[in-house]
Design a protein around this motif. Structure first.
Motif, PDB file in Angstrom:
ATOM      1  N   ALA A  73       0.843  -1.212   0.000  1.00  0.00           N
ATOM      2  CA  ALA A  73       0.000   0.000   0.000  1.00  0.00           C
ATOM      3  C   ALA A  73       0.874   1.257   0.000  1.00  0.00           C
ATOM      4  O   ALA A  73       1.911   1.314   0.667  1.00  0.00           O
ATOM      5  CB  ALA A  73      -0.920  -0.009   1.217  1.00  0.00           C
ATOM      6  N   LEU A  74       0.428   2.269  -0.738  1.00  0.00           N
ATOM      7  CA  LEU A  74       1.182   3.531  -0.794  1.00  0.00           C
ATOM      8  C   LEU A  74       0.952   4.382   0.454  1.00  0.00           C
ATOM      9  O   LEU A  74       1.670   5.351   0.690  1.00  0.00           O
ATOM     10  CB  LEU A  74       0.802   4.318  -2.051  1.00  0.00           C
ATOM     11  CG  LEU A  74       1.192   3.674  -3.384  1.00  0.00           C
ATOM     12  CD1 LEU A  74       0.797   4.577  -4.551  1.00  0.00           C
ATOM     13  CD2 LEU A  74       2.694   3.359  -3.433  1.00  0.00           C
ATOM     14  N   SER A  75      -0.096   4.076   1.214  1.00  0.00           N
ATOM     15  CA  SER A  75      -0.271   4.757   2.499  1.00  0.00           C
ATOM     16  C   SER A  75      -1.061   3.865   3.460  1.00  0.00           C
ATOM     17  O   SER A  75      -1.946   3.110   3.043  1.00  0.00           O
ATOM     18  CB  SER A  75      -0.965   6.112   2.326  1.00  0.00           C
ATOM     19  OG  SER A  75      -2.269   5.956   1.852  1.00  0.00           O
ATOM     20  N   ASP A  76      -0.677   3.953   4.725  1.00  0.00           N
ATOM     21  CA  ASP A  76      -1.372   3.272   5.828  1.00  0.00           C
ATOM     22  C   ASP A  76      -1.518   1.762   5.662  1.00  0.00           C
ATOM     23  O   ASP A  76      -2.507   1.168   6.131  1.00  0.00           O
ATOM     24  CB  ASP A  76      -2.737   3.929   6.059  1.00  0.00           C
ATOM     25  CG  ASP A  76      -2.613   5.295   6.743  1.00  0.00           C
ATOM     26  OD1 ASP A  76      -1.476   5.635   7.173  1.00  0.00           O
ATOM     27  OD2 ASP A  76      -3.611   6.016   6.844  1.00  0.00           O
ATOM     28  N   GLY A  77      -0.502   1.124   5.059  1.00  0.00           N
ATOM     29  CA  GLY A  77      -0.534  -0.336   4.910  1.00  0.00           C
ATOM     30  C   GLY A  77      -0.586  -1.056   6.260  1.00  0.00           C
ATOM     31  O   GLY A  77      -1.263  -2.077   6.400  1.00  0.00           O
ATOM     32  N   ALA A  78       0.111  -0.517   7.250  1.00  0.00           N
ATOM     33  CA  ALA A  78       0.215  -1.203   8.544  1.00  0.00           C
ATOM     34  C   ALA A  78      -1.133  -1.351   9.248  1.00  0.00           C
ATOM     35  O   ALA A  78      -1.324  -2.244  10.063  1.00  0.00           O
ATOM     36  CB  ALA A  78       1.198  -0.448   9.445  1.00  0.00           C
ATOM     37  N   GLN A  79      -2.053  -0.466   8.914  1.00  0.00           N
ATOM     38  CA  GLN A  79      -3.361  -0.523   9.581  1.00  0.00           C
ATOM     39  C   GLN A  79      -4.448  -1.081   8.656  1.00  0.00           C
ATOM     40  O   GLN A  79      -5.612  -1.140   9.037  1.00  0.00           O
ATOM     41  CB  GLN A  79      -3.768   0.864  10.083  1.00  0.00           C
ATOM     42  CG  GLN A  79      -4.060   1.874   8.993  1.00  0.00           C
ATOM     43  CD  GLN A  79      -4.117   3.300   9.498  1.00  0.00           C
ATOM     44  OE1 GLN A  79      -3.404   3.667  10.425  1.00  0.00           O
ATOM     45  NE2 GLN A  79      -4.974   4.118   8.922  1.00  0.00           N
ATOM     46  N   SER A  80      -4.052  -1.475   7.448  1.00  0.00           N
ATOM     47  CA  SER A  80      -5.057  -1.937   6.484  1.00  0.00           C
ATOM     48  C   SER A  80      -5.326  -3.427   6.648  1.00  0.00           C
ATOM     49  O   SER A  80      -4.402  -4.221   6.832  1.00  0.00           O
ATOM     50  CB  SER A  80      -4.577  -1.665   5.057  1.00  0.00           C
ATOM     51  OG  SER A  80      -4.414  -0.275   4.872  1.00  0.00           O
ATOM     52  N   LEU A  81      -6.597  -3.795   6.556  1.00  0.00           N
ATOM     53  CA  LEU A  81      -6.980  -5.203   6.590  1.00  0.00           C
ATOM     54  C   LEU A  81      -6.979  -5.744   5.165  1.00  0.00           C
ATOM     55  O   LEU A  81      -7.196  -4.990   4.211  1.00  0.00           O
ATOM     56  CB  LEU A  81      -8.387  -5.368   7.171  1.00  0.00           C
ATOM     57  CG  LEU A  81      -8.642  -4.902   8.600  1.00  0.00           C
ATOM     58  CD1 LEU A  81     -10.056  -5.304   9.019  1.00  0.00           C
ATOM     59  CD2 LEU A  81      -7.616  -5.458   9.580  1.00  0.00           C
ATOM     60  N   THR A  82      -6.770  -7.057   5.052  1.00  0.00           N
ATOM     61  CA  THR A  82      -7.004  -7.701   3.762  1.00  0.00           C
ATOM     62  C   THR A  82      -8.516  -7.884   3.639  1.00  0.00           C
ATOM     63  O   THR A  82      -9.231  -7.853   4.656  1.00  0.00           O
ATOM     64  CB  THR A  82      -6.322  -9.085   3.703  1.00  0.00           C
ATOM     65  OG1 THR A  82      -6.914  -9.889   4.727  1.00  0.00           O
ATOM     66  CG2 THR A  82      -4.821  -8.988   3.913  1.00  0.00           C
ATOM     67  N   PRO A  83      -9.019  -8.112   2.427  1.00  0.00           N
ATOM     68  CA  PRO A  83     -10.457  -8.338   2.299  1.00  0.00           C
ATOM     69  C   PRO A  83     -10.957  -9.491   3.168  1.00  0.00           C
ATOM     70  O   PRO A  83     -12.033  -9.400   3.757  1.00  0.00           O
ATOM     71  CB  PRO A  83     -10.632  -8.632   0.804  1.00  0.00           C
ATOM     72  CG  PRO A  83      -9.525  -7.848   0.165  1.00  0.00           C
ATOM     73  CD  PRO A  83      -8.366  -7.973   1.110  1.00  0.00           C
TER      74      PRO A  83
END
Ligand code: PEP
Ligand code: MN
Length: 347
Positions: A306-316
Motif C-alpha cells: 500500500a502507498l499509504s497506511d498499509g500497517a493498519q489496512s486489513l485484507t479483504p
C-alpha cells in the motif's frame, strides 16, 4: 431557541412561522423529523422570546438551548437522524460498514477492493484521492483521476462512495464524483471548509480532530448545519494521548457521549485509531459496543504494498471476519431480542 411543532401542524402553519422569523431578519432552520418538525433559531434573536412562538397555531413549545451547539443538539431533535444514500441508511438499526483503501492507487486496485469489500458486507466504498499527508514527500493521492476511478468502481460494485476534500475550492469538484464528502481530522476546524461543505448538497462525514474536545467536534458539526446542510455524520477516529504504542487512542467514551448529546449518526474509524491491523477488529467491536452506528475501515488487496497506511489496512478476508465479529456485538447491544437477532443473522 428551538420551536417544536405539534405532530399535526400543517404546512401552512409551518410557512407562517418561517415567514414571521424571516420578517424579523432571522434565518430559520427547518429540521424535518419522522416524529415531528422543529425550527431552529440560532444567533441573535432580535428580541424574539419563546412565548411569542408558543402563542402561534401549530407550535407545541419553544425552548432555549443551553448547549453552545444548537442544531446539532439532542434538544433540537430528540430522535436519531437518519441519512439515506440510495438504499444505504446511516443511523438506522443496522451497522453500516464503510471500507476501502486509504488512498486510491489505480483503477485496478480500487475496483478489486470495491468488489471484495462489497462481497464481505460493506455498503459504502471509501478511498482517498486528496490525501492530507504529514510529510509533503509522501504520496499525495491521484486527485481528480482518483475520484474518477472511485466513482467507476463504486458504480460497478453498486456502492455509494466517500472521499476526503481538503480544500474549500475543491468541494464542488469532489461533490461531482462522490456520495459523501469526508472532512478529515486535520481539517475539523478549517472553518471555511466547513462552511463550504455546509452549502454542498451531499452528506458530510466529519472526523474528530486529533486534539479536539467533544464540544469542539460538535461545534464543527454546527458550522456545517448552520449553513443549511443537516446531513452530517460524526466519526471518532482516535485522539492524541501520551500513548505511542497505538497511533491514536480511540475515545470510546466520546462515542457513547456523542450519541447522547446529538441526534446525528456517530461512527468510528478503528484503522486510524489504532494504526495496527491486528487491533482493528477488537477496537471496531468496542466502538459498536459503545454505540457506534457504523465503522469505517481501511482495506487493501495487498497491505504490504500500500502507498499509504498499509500497517493498519486489513485484507479483504480479514475484513470479512471483522464484519462477523462486529455483527455479533451489534446483536448483543441491539434493542431487539436475542431471538430477533438470530432471525436477522442466522435465519
Ligand atoms: C482518512 O480517513 O483517510 C484519514 C486521513 O483519516 P484522518 O483524517 O482521521 O486522519
Ligand atoms: Mn489512512
Amino acid at each position: 431557541m428551538i420551536i417544536v411543532l405539534q405532530k399535526e401542524a400543517t404546512a401552512i402553519q409551518l410557512d407562517d412561522i418561517v415567514n414571521r422569523i424571516k420578517r424579523y431578519g432571522l434565518e430559520p432552520h427547518v429540521i424535518v423529523g419522522v416524529a415531528r418538525t422543529v425550527i431552529g433559531l440560532v444567533g441573535d434573536k432580535n428580541g424574539l422570546e419563546p412565548s411569542y412562538f408558543e402563542g402561534l397555531p401549530g407550535v407545541e413549545k419553544a425552548v432555549p438551548i443551553m448547549a453552545p451547539y444548537k442544531l446539532t443538539s439532542r434538544d433540537a431533535k430528540v430522535e436519531d437522524s437518519i441519512i439515506q444514500i440510495g438504499d444505504v441508511i446511516i443511523g438506522g438499526d443496522q451497522i453500516v460498514y464503510l471500507a476501502g483503501p486509504c488512498a486510491i492507487e489505480s483503477r485496478e486496485q480500487i475496483t478489486e477492493t470495491a468488489y471484495a469489500v462489497r462481497a464481505a458486507g460493506a455498503s459504502i466504498l471509501r478511498g482517498g484521492a486528496f490525501k492530507p499527508r504529514t510529510s509533503p514527500y509522501s504520496f499525495q493521492g491521484l486527485g481528480e483521476q482518483g475520484l474518477e476511478y472511485l466513482a467507476e468502481a463504486g458504480q460497478a460494485a453498486g456502492m455509494p462512495t466517500i472521499s476526503e476534500v481538503i480544500n474549500p475550492s475543491d468541494v464542488e469538484l469532489v461533490s461531482q464524483y462522490v456520495d459523501i464528502l469526508q472532512i478529515g481530522a486535520r481539517n475539523m476546524q478549517n472553518f471555511s471548509l466547513l462552511r463550504q461543505v455546509g452549502h454542498a448538497h451531499k452528506p458530510v462525514m466529519l472526523k474528530r480532530g486529533l486534539s479536539a474536545t467533544i464540544e469542539e467536534w460538535l461545534m464543527a458539526a454546527e458550522y456545517i448545519m448552520s449553513e443549511g446542510n443537516y446531513q452530517v455524520v460524526l466519526c471518532e477516529r482516535g485522539i492524541r494521548t501520551f500513548e505511542t504504542a497505538t497511533r491514536n487512542t480511540l475515545d470510546v467514551g466520546a462515542i457513547a457521549l456523542a450519541r447522547q448529546l446529538t441526534h446525528l449518526p456517530v461512527i468510528a474509524d478503528p484503522s486510524h485509531a489504532t494504526g495496527r491491523s491486528e487491533l482493528v477488529v477488537p477496537v471496531g467491536c468496542a466502538a459498536i459496543a459503545a454505540g457506534a452506528q457504523g465503522v469505517m475501515v481501511e482495506v487493501h488487496p495487498n497491505p504490504d504494498t500500500a502507498l499509504s497506511d498499509g500497517a493498519q489496512s486489513l485484507t479483504p478476508s480479514q475484513f470479512a471476519e471483522m464484519i462477523v465479529a462486529c455483527e455479533r456485538i451489534a446483536g448483543a447491544v441491539a434493542s431487539d431480542t436475542a431471538d430477533d437477532w438470530r432471525k436477522r443473522n442466522v435465519g
